[in-house]
Design an enzyme around this catalytic site. Structure first.
Site, PDB file in Angstrom:
ATOM      1  N   GLU A  50       0.829  -1.201   0.000  1.00  0.00           N
ATOM      2  CA  GLU A  50       0.000   0.000   0.000  1.00  0.00           C
ATOM      3  C   GLU A  50       0.863   1.250   0.000  1.00  0.00           C
ATOM      4  O   GLU A  50       1.998   1.240   0.468  1.00  0.00           O
ATOM      5  CB  GLU A  50      -0.918  -0.015   1.227  1.00  0.00           C
ATOM      6  N   CYS A  78       3.303   8.474   0.680  1.00  0.00           N
ATOM      7  CA  CYS A  78       3.950   7.623   1.673  1.00  0.00           C
ATOM      8  C   CYS A  78       4.200   6.257   1.020  1.00  0.00           C
ATOM      9  O   CYS A  78       3.250   5.580   0.610  1.00  0.00           O
ATOM     10  CB  CYS A  78       3.006   7.512   2.875  1.00  0.00           C
ATOM     11  N   CYS A  94       6.696  -6.153   7.788  1.00  0.00           N
ATOM     12  CA  CYS A  94       7.849  -5.527   8.440  1.00  0.00           C
ATOM     13  C   CYS A  94       8.351  -6.451   9.546  1.00  0.00           C
ATOM     14  O   CYS A  94       7.559  -7.099  10.238  1.00  0.00           O
ATOM     15  CB  CYS A  94       7.455  -4.180   9.041  1.00  0.00           C
ATOM     16  N   CYS A 144       7.273  -3.296  15.968  1.00  0.00           N
ATOM     17  CA  CYS A 144       6.899  -2.201  16.872  1.00  0.00           C
ATOM     18  C   CYS A 144       5.478  -2.489  17.378  1.00  0.00           C
ATOM     19  O   CYS A 144       4.585  -2.804  16.585  1.00  0.00           O
ATOM     20  CB  CYS A 144       6.944  -0.862  16.142  1.00  0.00           C
ATOM     21  N   CYS A 187       2.034  -0.803  15.993  1.00  0.00           N
ATOM     22  CA  CYS A 187       1.895  -0.640  14.542  1.00  0.00           C
ATOM     23  C   CYS A 187       1.249  -1.876  13.928  1.00  0.00           C
ATOM     24  O   CYS A 187       1.708  -3.003  14.165  1.00  0.00           O
ATOM     25  CB  CYS A 187       3.284  -0.408  13.946  1.00  0.00           C
ATOM     26  N   GLY A 208       6.955  -1.353   6.175  1.00  0.00           N
ATOM     27  CA  GLY A 208       8.359  -1.776   6.166  1.00  0.00           C
ATOM     28  C   GLY A 208       9.309  -0.780   6.804  1.00  0.00           C
ATOM     29  O   GLY A 208       8.986   0.382   7.016  1.00  0.00           O
ATOM     30  N   GLU A 209      10.496  -1.297   7.114  1.00  0.00           N
ATOM     31  CA  GLU A 209      11.592  -0.468   7.631  1.00  0.00           C
ATOM     32  C   GLU A 209      12.534  -0.241   6.447  1.00  0.00           C
ATOM     33  O   GLU A 209      13.248  -1.163   6.020  1.00  0.00           O
ATOM     34  CB  GLU A 209      12.292  -1.212   8.779  1.00  0.00           C
ATOM     35  N   SER A 221      12.251   7.401   6.762  1.00  0.00           N
ATOM     36  CA  SER A 221      11.958   7.249   8.186  1.00  0.00           C
ATOM     37  C   SER A 221      12.478   5.899   8.670  1.00  0.00           C
ATOM     38  O   SER A 221      12.291   4.882   8.002  1.00  0.00           O
ATOM     39  CB  SER A 221      10.443   7.315   8.397  1.00  0.00           C
ATOM     40  N   SER A 276      11.606   7.370  14.025  1.00  0.00           N
ATOM     41  CA  SER A 276      10.411   6.958  14.755  1.00  0.00           C
ATOM     42  C   SER A 276      10.872   6.696  16.193  1.00  0.00           C
ATOM     43  O   SER A 276      11.406   5.640  16.509  1.00  0.00           O
ATOM     44  CB  SER A 276       9.858   5.689  14.089  1.00  0.00           C
ATOM     45  N   ASN A 285       9.362   7.645  19.764  1.00  0.00           N
ATOM     46  CA  ASN A 285       8.274   7.040  20.556  1.00  0.00           C
ATOM     47  C   ASN A 285       8.533   6.755  22.034  1.00  0.00           C
ATOM     48  O   ASN A 285       7.645   6.238  22.714  1.00  0.00           O
ATOM     49  CB  ASN A 285       7.788   5.734  19.892  1.00  0.00           C
ATOM     50  N   ASN A 336      -3.265   5.641  16.579  1.00  0.00           N
ATOM     51  CA  ASN A 336      -4.436   5.265  15.792  1.00  0.00           C
ATOM     52  C   ASN A 336      -4.800   3.824  16.104  1.00  0.00           C
ATOM     53  O   ASN A 336      -4.020   2.919  15.833  1.00  0.00           O
ATOM     54  CB  ASN A 336      -4.136   5.386  14.292  1.00  0.00           C
ATOM     55  N   CYS A 360      -1.293   6.639  10.012  1.00  0.00           N
ATOM     56  CA  CYS A 360       0.023   6.151  10.396  1.00  0.00           C
ATOM     57  C   CYS A 360      -0.092   4.880  11.240  1.00  0.00           C
ATOM     58  O   CYS A 360      -0.870   4.821  12.186  1.00  0.00           O
ATOM     59  CB  CYS A 360       0.722   7.231  11.188  1.00  0.00           C
TER      60      CYS A 360
HETATM   61  S1  SF4 Z   1       6.428   1.404  12.823  1.00  0.00           S
HETATM   62 FE1  SF4 Z   1       7.554   1.141  10.900  1.00  0.00          FE
HETATM   63  S2  SF4 Z   1       9.380  -0.054  11.529  1.00  0.00           S
HETATM   64 FE2  SF4 Z   1       7.885  -0.292  13.190  1.00  0.00          FE
HETATM   65  S3  SF4 Z   1       6.739  -2.184  12.678  1.00  0.00           S
HETATM   66 FE3  SF4 Z   1       5.589  -0.435  11.804  1.00  0.00          FE
HETATM   67  S4  SF4 Z   1       6.319  -0.322   9.674  1.00  0.00           S
HETATM   68 FE4  SF4 Z   1       7.827  -1.525  10.836  1.00  0.00          FE
END
Ligand code: SF4
Length: 352
Positions: A99, A113, A120, A124, A127, A169-170, A201, A223, A225, A299, A342
């Site tokens: 996406e 984006c 990923c 995290c 997410c 993804g990272e 990012s 990122s 947090n 979110n 996000c």
């Molecule tokens: S915040 Fe980014 S790096 Fe962390 S799990 Fe989600 S997509 Fe992966």
């Protein structure tokens, strides 16, 4: 299970200008032919060999006979939010789905984006994409395909002004493909971006932050947090490998061009990282950095039992930063109704 992409068919969007020149030179074609085809694909948006009308038909036929195609992704679905955010779902040649989100900005502009992986690996805890695990890396061409196909989904007169590697993804876990995609979209005869209109990012892969700064000083977003290793270890397993002190040291080394700012994303989780002490520690961590903090009230999605902080708490957190002269914004949540906000990207099992 391999996280490598399937062996690419000979998609021309996977090729750098040099590799295209080498392939055509091996066919006995002059250098300008490769440049002509390159421009058709990356600047003029051609999606088929037939569209390249000033390239000799015999050459187009030969490329087709040798298995060359243009692109590995198709736009399968476009969903539009009530706030104008658009979520594009792409189907890749091996059936995987990714996406990309187009976020409206003033003046008919959009920020895109981009996804860099299917799923990923970073896990995290706040997410949705992180809950999917990593299926595989994207190829450079699959990342570039998102950039090439998105303008065709926009209303007349609108255009994309900025791309951010903040989707699924990272990006720095898929470093080589992401770098090649940046070189393509920022190169001559490409879609026309410059490093300053590209942001990568990361959750905090320190060695790759250093590498990125050496080869492509795009804008960097972290990122973050959390403001203690104890909380960040819980929210973001990557912190056990690269704790906060190492991450901030890498950010301080990053060769950001003058007058640009580093972005720090901070997902606010009620009762976890949104206290006054957290805000004060954040100010200290960012001391003397050209920083912009982006507060992102969490979110929700089905899964972890986090809470979105109250409006009052968000404003109190922001106030502490503002009082210490830290540039800070609270991200207006966009695309919530289409799971495009996000941390929400990823195909749902029941997606229609
Ligand atoms: S915040 Fe980014 S790096 Fe962390 S799990 Fe989600 S997509 Fe992966």
């Amino acid at each position: 299970m391999s996280i490598r992409p399937p062996t690419p068919e000979r998609s021309l969007t996977e090729m750098s200008r040099e590799s295209l020149r080498a392939a055509l030179s091996a066919m006995g074609e002059p250098r300008y032919r490769a440049d002509q085809i390159y421009t058709w694909i990356f600047a003029r948006g051609a999606r088929s060999l037939e569209a390249m009308t000033d390239t000799p038909k015999a050459l187009r036929q030969r490329l087709a006979d040798e298995g060359y195609t243009v692109g590995r992704a198709l736009v399968e679905k476009v969903r539009e939010s009530v706030d104008g955010t658009r979520k594009l779902q792409f189907r890749l040649s091996d059936g995987a789905a990714i996406e990309s989100v187009l976020i409206p900005m003033p003046g008919g502009l959009f920020t895109q984006c981009l996804s860099s992986q299917v799923g990923c690996a970073m896990d995290c805890k706040f997410c949705y994409t992180g809950t999917m695990g990593l299926s595989r890396h994207l190829t450079a061409g699959e990342i570039v395909d998102q950039v090439l196909l998105a303008p065709g989904t926009l209303p007349a007169g609108a255009r994309i002004d900025h791309v951010v590697y903040m989707g699924m993804g990272e990006p720095l876990h898929n470093f080589d493909a992401v770098l090649q995609s940046i070189v393509t979209i920022c190169g001559d005869d490409g879609p026309g971006y410059s490093f300053k209109r590209v942001t990568v990012s990361t959750s905090g892969l320190v060695p790759q932050i250093d590498r990125l700064g050496e080869v492509a000083p795009v804008n960097l977003a972290i990122s973050l947090n959390a403001t203690t290793d104890e909380v960040r270890d819980r929210l973001m397993p990557v912190n056990k490998r690269y704790p906060l002190a190492e991450l901030i040291a890498a950010v301080r080394r990053y060769p950001l061009p003058p007058r640009r700012k580093l972005t720090f994303e901070y997902v606010l989780l009620g009762g976890v990282n949104d206290g006054d002490d957290d805000a004060r520690r954040l100010v200290k961590l960012l001391h003397r950095l050209p920083a912009r903090v982006n507060l992102i009230p969490w979110n929700p999605f089905d899964g972890p039992a986090y809470a979105r902080p109250t409006e009052e708490r968000i404003r109190a957190f922001q106030r502490i930063l503002l009082d210490r002269n830290v540039t800070v914004t609270v991200r207006v949540t966009k695309g919530l109704d289409i799971d495009a906000a996000c941390g929400q990207l990823g195909e749902r099992p029941d997606a229609a």
